[in-house]
Design an enzyme around this catalytic site. Structure first.
Site, PDB file in Angstrom:
ATOM      1  CB  ALA A 193     -43.433 -23.720  16.379  1.00 33.60           C
ATOM      2  CE  LYS A 194     -45.500 -17.202  20.725  1.00 28.62           C
ATOM      3  NZ  LYS A 194     -44.236 -16.936  20.036  1.00 28.62           N
ATOM      4  NE  ARG A 195     -46.414 -25.448  13.959  1.00 31.20           N
ATOM      5  CZ  ARG A 195     -45.772 -24.400  13.440  1.00 31.20           C
ATOM      6  NH1 ARG A 195     -45.783 -23.245  14.054  1.00 31.20           N
ATOM      7  NH2 ARG A 195     -45.124 -24.503  12.283  1.00 31.20           N
TER       8      ARG A 195
END
Lengths: 271, 271
Positions: free
Chosen positions: A95-97
């Site tokens: 998700a590379k949040r």
């Protein structure tokens, strides 16, 4: 899931393969489009055919969000299916949040509690207080972007900060964060020569390595420089496995490609 | 929406206020919890009470994802309501996304096409090919994280790269990307003194400035250093407006706090 459980699975399956579930409706076999939920139907077929060959699945959330509610439902069904049928498998929300403190906690709840993933990928740009909220969850893992496999990695990640590349600075800094034992790192396979340097900084942490296959990374090279006593690697392949065929035999074709990688891994582990 | 349309709205409303719709069910008036969709009910009431005082709304996606499908539906309803009732208002998906090329395109489709936001916030760590896919969408805006308002900003963003802070390097590099005219930047208000430096690099681009209010930034200082001939600022306030009251009068209280900021902005614009 604990890191020990992941290591046990790796040893039992003689595999450290992660399969990326990046489902694009334009690329899946077109006969699936008549299913009520084509995305989940595709994932279920891939999982049923490959679960004994891999130790992790990694849906990239972008592919689900692009289809709105329908996509989010397919993601929910996919992770629920994995947690019910194959609870031993490590699950990664790619998700590379990353956001400021209380907002990162909301993201952590979304992926660790609501969806019940074992791990989530997180971007480091906003620093300590954007990552520590993820690290606070017990037996959950935060996979920090360090050195990615795309060309843009050279824009900032490899720039020198105080005589040392930014990604090394990220690795070193993150080791001092609270609950840093819950950290893993994304390190692109297209730069295997960097792995020896990275292992000097983080000798034990698991690395999620994308870029083997479609992006041109080499499994032998990655293992030569990145492997630890407990393997310490999760090698991801997405398109090379899930899109092995566009015909009705797509799941079987995916399993064949996964098995080829698994066998290569078993050979490496036996040496 | 074009930048000119945004500028026109700012001049007509004498406001450059952005209201952050960061809905936490623990913080909204508890009588709303009996509504079928409490998140949307809250947003609708806030929008109805404040739309004439602000030029932009910014839902942070973390707060919606934390509630799963229910949250995503509330986000869909909120943006649909804004686009239907107030198409002149600039909408920002505060999502802080970013991935490699084709995956960033999927995120761009999710926010620009499926949800029909005017803009999305994006993280720079993965470089050019992670951001350009967003920039390819006409009349859509990509708001790049430059200098954030949290403590962790000092971990990497202010570190020196070739004698210049990383966030300046991000600003300068991003100007050379294709369709960079579609870029805006996140610059935290807690560091107003940096704004003069930033304006030397990007004299015209719009800045999304969080941190006025709850995070302690000062509106006068931000305008002194960051304002352009076309204002060039979107000042965000979230908690200070939407949580002005926990009682039945919450929307009215939100409007009062928004109006106080709008009046301060009108006074600044008249000078």
């Amino acid at each position: 899931m604990t890191t020990d459980q992941l290591i046990l699975q790796i040893k039992q399956k003689k595999s450290f393969l992660c399969i990326g579930l990046d489902v694009d409706l334009d690329k899946i076999p077109q006969h699936l489009l008549k299913e009520e939920d084509p995305i989940f139907a595709f994932n279920k077929a891939i999982i049923d055919a490959t679960h004994h060959l891999c130790v992790a699945y990694k849906p990239n959330t972008a592919f689900y969000e692009a289809y709105g509610i329908r996509g989010w439902k397919a993601l929910e069904k996919t992770i629920a299916y994995l947690n019910e049928k194959h609870p031993e498998i490590f699950t990664i929300a790619d998700a590379k949040r990353g956001d400021i403190g209380n907002t990162s906690t909301m993201y952590a709840k979304a992926f660790f509690e609501d969806l019940a993933f074992d791990s989530v990928t997180v971007a480091p740009y906003m620093g300590k207080d954007s990552v520590e909220p993820f690290l606070a969850f017990k037996n959950k893992h935060t996979i920090l972007l360090a050195l990615t496999s795309n060309k843009g990695a050279f824009d900032f990640q490899t720039q020198e900060v105080d005589g040392k590349e930014l990604y090394k600075h990220v690795l070193e800094t993150s080791k001092r964060w609270k609950n840093s034992q819950n950290l893993m790192y994304v390190v692109g396979a297209t730069k295997a020569e960097y792995l020896a340097e990275i292992r000097k900084i983080i000798p034990e942490a698991f690395l999620l390595v994308p870029g083997v296959g479609a992006q041109g990374g080499n499994l032998q090279e990655v293992c030569k420089y990145g492997r630890t006593a407990n393997i310490g690697l999760l090698i991801n392949s997405s398109r090379g496995i899930i899109y092995a065929s566009k015909n009705e035999d797509f799941a079987k074709a995916a399993a064949l490609n996964a098995e080829a990688l698994q066998k290569e891994m078993a050979a490496i582990m036996s040496r």
